[in-house]
Scaffold this motif. Structure first.
Motif, short mmCIF file in Angstrom:
data_model
loop_
_atom_site.label_atom_id
_atom_site.label_comp_id
_atom_site.label_asym_id
_atom_site.label_seq_id
_atom_site.Cartn_x
_atom_site.Cartn_y
_atom_site.Cartn_z
N GLU A 137 0.84 -1.19 0.00
CA GLU A 137 0.00 0.00 0.00
C GLU A 137 0.89 1.25 0.00
OE1 GLU A 137 -3.92 1.60 0.02
OE2 GLU A 137 -3.34 -0.51 0.10
N VAL A 138 0.45 2.27 -0.74
CA VAL A 138 1.14 3.56 -0.74
C VAL A 138 0.22 4.62 -0.15
CG1 VAL A 138 2.20 5.37 -2.15
CG2 VAL A 138 2.58 2.96 -2.71
N LEU A 139 0.71 5.33 0.84
CA LEU A 139 -0.07 6.35 1.54
C LEU A 139 0.75 7.63 1.59
CD1 LEU A 139 0.07 3.48 3.45
CD2 LEU A 139 -2.10 4.45 4.18
N ALA A 140 0.07 8.78 1.59
CA ALA A 140 0.80 10.05 1.56
C ALA A 140 0.07 11.11 2.37
CB ALA A 140 0.99 10.53 0.12
N VAL A 141 0.86 11.98 2.98
CA VAL A 141 0.33 13.12 3.72
C VAL A 141 0.24 14.30 2.76
CG1 VAL A 141 0.77 14.74 5.61
CG2 VAL A 141 1.33 12.31 5.88
N PRO A 142 -0.93 14.91 2.59
CA PRO A 142 -1.06 16.02 1.65
C PRO A 142 -0.32 17.25 2.15
CG PRO A 142 -3.06 15.80 2.93
CD PRO A 142 -2.19 14.63 3.30
N GLY A 143 0.05 18.13 1.23
CA GLY A 143 0.74 19.36 1.60
C GLY A 143 0.26 20.52 0.77
N HIS A 144 0.74 21.69 1.10
CA HIS A 144 0.35 22.91 0.39
C HIS A 144 0.81 22.84 -1.07
CE1 HIS A 144 -0.17 27.12 -0.62
NE2 HIS A 144 -0.80 27.30 0.53
N PRO A 145 -0.06 23.17 -2.02
CA PRO A 145 0.31 23.06 -3.44
C PRO A 145 1.53 23.88 -3.84
CG PRO A 145 -2.06 23.37 -3.20
CD PRO A 145 -1.46 23.59 -1.84
N MET A 146 1.82 24.94 -3.08
CA MET A 146 2.95 25.80 -3.45
C MET A 146 4.25 25.39 -2.76
SD MET A 146 1.11 29.54 -3.51
CE MET A 146 2.62 30.35 -4.03
N ASP A 147 4.21 24.38 -1.91
CA ASP A 147 5.40 23.93 -1.19
C ASP A 147 6.03 22.78 -1.97
OD1 ASP A 147 7.36 23.12 0.56
OD2 ASP A 147 6.10 23.26 2.34
N THR A 148 7.25 22.99 -2.50
CA THR A 148 7.88 21.94 -3.30
C THR A 148 8.15 20.69 -2.49
OG1 THR A 148 10.06 22.90 -2.82
CG2 THR A 148 8.98 23.61 -4.84
N ARG A 149 8.25 20.85 -1.16
CA ARG A 149 8.47 19.67 -0.32
C ARG A 149 7.25 18.77 -0.27
NH1 ARG A 149 11.23 23.13 4.48
NH2 ARG A 149 9.44 24.40 3.90
N ALA A 150 6.11 19.26 -0.71
CA ALA A 150 4.88 18.46 -0.71
C ALA A 150 4.48 18.00 -2.10
CB ALA A 150 3.75 19.26 -0.09
N SER A 151 5.22 18.43 -3.13
CA SER A 151 4.78 18.15 -4.50
C SER A 151 4.74 16.65 -4.79
CB SER A 151 5.71 18.85 -5.49
OG SER A 151 7.06 18.43 -5.31
N GLY A 152 5.70 15.90 -4.27
CA GLY A 152 5.69 14.46 -4.51
C GLY A 152 4.51 13.76 -3.86
N CYS A 153 4.19 14.15 -2.62
CA CYS A 153 3.04 13.58 -1.93
C CYS A 153 1.75 13.90 -2.68
CB CYS A 153 2.95 14.11 -0.50
SG CYS A 153 4.25 13.49 0.59
N ASN A 154 1.62 15.13 -3.13
CA ASN A 154 0.41 15.51 -3.85
C ASN A 154 0.27 14.76 -5.17
OD1 ASN A 154 -0.25 17.29 -1.80
ND2 ASN A 154 0.68 19.06 -2.79
N LEU A 155 1.39 14.49 -5.84
CA LEU A 155 1.35 13.68 -7.05
C LEU A 155 0.90 12.26 -6.75
CD1 LEU A 155 4.63 14.78 -8.89
CD2 LEU A 155 2.29 15.12 -9.69
N LEU A 156 1.41 11.69 -5.65
CA LEU A 156 0.99 10.34 -5.27
C LEU A 156 -0.51 10.29 -4.99
CD1 LEU A 156 3.90 9.32 -2.85
CD2 LEU A 156 3.48 8.43 -5.15
N LEU A 157 -1.02 11.31 -4.31
CA LEU A 157 -2.45 11.36 -4.01
C LEU A 157 -3.28 11.50 -5.28
CD1 LEU A 157 -2.27 13.62 -0.85
CD2 LEU A 157 -2.91 11.21 -0.90
N ARG A 158 -2.79 12.31 -6.21
CA ARG A 158 -3.48 12.46 -7.50
C ARG A 158 -3.58 11.12 -8.22
NH1 ARG A 158 -0.19 14.91 -12.32
NH2 ARG A 158 0.58 12.76 -12.13
N ASP A 159 -2.53 10.30 -8.06
CA ASP A 159 -2.47 9.03 -8.78
C ASP A 159 -3.07 7.87 -8.00
OD1 ASP A 159 -1.26 10.36 -10.85
OD2 ASP A 159 0.78 9.84 -10.24
N GLY A 160 -3.73 8.15 -6.86
CA GLY A 160 -4.48 7.11 -6.18
C GLY A 160 -3.95 6.65 -4.84
N ALA A 161 -2.89 7.27 -4.32
CA ALA A 161 -2.41 6.90 -2.99
C ALA A 161 -3.45 7.24 -1.94
CB ALA A 161 -1.09 7.62 -2.68
N THR A 162 -3.42 6.53 -0.82
CA THR A 162 -4.34 6.79 0.28
C THR A 162 -3.93 8.06 1.02
OG1 THR A 162 -4.78 4.43 0.55
CG2 THR A 162 -5.28 5.86 2.44
#
Length: 390
Positions: free
Chosen positions: A264-289
């Motif tokens: 299972e892949v899970l991710a903590v969402p982050g602010h769209p303008m924070d580059t440190r959260a961009s990877g997590c937001n991409l994972l969430l877009r692609d179906g991560a929990t």
């Protein structure tokens, strides 16, 4: 001499059911086999499937090499393997060979499972349910607190926290789970701690947790070793939780490994303008929990056995405050403040605690940053990153 970056003779995966080593000689032969040039995990499995024992596979290696066009091939000498065994004995480590009862069951079915792991600490942790936590090395204040709370709550629920001993999110996850069980997978040899700043943490984990490595003792961690370490981190776990990760980062490689391994892949969402959260937001877009807290992780994964479930979702103890220190280097304080902040606002008090500085020390720098537009003050004593003027 061991060379782990040479191309293998044949890295095609084969069906292979590993068996325990019959005796000490066979265990040493298995170590020699995986330490031989051009023998990777897949080649090791093929050789073991075809020849039955590592001893027989070693005998066949020169002919296999010659057929592949490699002249004057010599397998890893016995003396080299014995030196590695002696180094492990001095460190108090034990060898886990694929097929051993103590070898991590979660890794056994992986086609690229490490044939040999060195273990230092409590191997009983490998029998408990595990969750991997990974993320950026440059965590924001919010990301650091989220990682600490998640790891503490999941550990309280009976899960073992697995990570890679890197700075940032890895370090915070290990520390939060130290008392209940954490596993650190190292990229280099067990006796080479990277980064060096985690030397004390590594010693603590060896005493109350577990450290693992597939590399020989004395091996310095190199760039090619980190993706290999990451596959073990994800392979051990039921799922991988990503807390702050850039769009191109080792944490996303670990997440991809997890998907390939059926985890299972899970991710903590982050602010769209924070580059440190961009990877997590991409994972969430692609179906991560999406993860807001430990409850989301536990709901997505199979819960621990009833006797292990001891979830207590109270506020975890705050990380020990860093000692107050005078900041005579204003440039360093400038970098530290901006490194801790992101688009999501954080309280000024929390920022100062994370930095380990007093209000008097930080006030002039905060005022200067606000005047330059590099930080923005918001109602309620909150601060976020701003847009520099110029």
């Amino acid at each position: 001499m061991f060379e782990d970056d040479a191309p293998g003779f044949d890295e095609a995966a084969v069906a292979y059911t590993a068996r325990p080593a019959d005796d000490g000689a066979e265990r040493l032969a298995r170590l020699r086999l995986i330490r031989s040039r051009r023998v990777g995990p897949a080649t090791y499995r093929r050789l073991m499937a075809e020849h039955g024992t590592a001893t027989a596979a070693l005998d066949a290696l020169p002919d296999i090499a010659q057929a592949a066009g490699v002249d004057s091939y010599t397998a890893c000498p016995e003396g080299v393997a014995l030196a590695e065994v002696r180094a492990a004995r001095r460190a108090g480590a034990r060898m886990l060979s694929l097929g051993d009862p103590t070898y991590p069951a979660a890794l056994c079915d992986l086609t690229d499972a490490p044939p040999v792991l060195w273990a230092l600490g409590d191997t009983d942790l490998l029998t408990r349910p595990m969750i991997a936590m990974v993320g950026t090395r440059n965590a924001s204040s919010l990301g650091a607190r989220m990682a600490t709370r998640l790891a503490a709550d999941l550990a309280a629920a009976g899960y073992v926290i697995v990570s890679g001993l890197a700075r940032g999110i890895d370090t915070l996850a290990h520390k939060a789970a130290l008392k209940t069980g954490t596993i650190a997978v190292q990229a280099g040899g067990l006796d080479v701690v990277y980064p060096a700043e985690n030397t004390d943490l590594a010693a603590d984990i060896a005493r109350s947790g577990l450290r693992l490595s597939e590399q020989p003792f004395g091996m310095e961690a190199q760039a090619r070793h980190f993706p290999r370490r990451n596959r073990i981190v994800s392979g051990l776990a039921l799922g991988v939780v990503v807390v702050e990760a850039a769009a191109r980062s080792g944490s996303l490689i670990t997440a991809k490994n997890a998907l390939d391994q059926g985890r299972e892949v899970l991710a903590v969402p982050g602010h769209p303008m924070d580059t440190r959260a961009s990877g997590c937001n991409l994972l969430l877009r692609d179906g991560a929990t999406l993860v807001r807290g430990a409850e989301d992780v536990i709901e997505a994964l199979a819960p621990p056995a009833p006797q292990q479930a001891r979830m207590q979702l109270q506020e975890p103890p705050a990380p020990p405050p860093q000692p107050q220190r005078p900041w005579r280097d204003h440039a360093a304080l400038h970098r530290q403040i901006l490194g801790q902040l992101g688009p999501a606002p954080v309280s000024e008090d929390q920022l100062l605690r994370d930095l380990g500085v007093s209000t008097g020390e930080a006030a002039p720098m905060l005022a200067a940053l606000e005047l330059d537009g590099e930080i923005t003050r918001q109602p309620g004593g909150l601060i976020s990153i701003g847009t520099p003027r110029g």
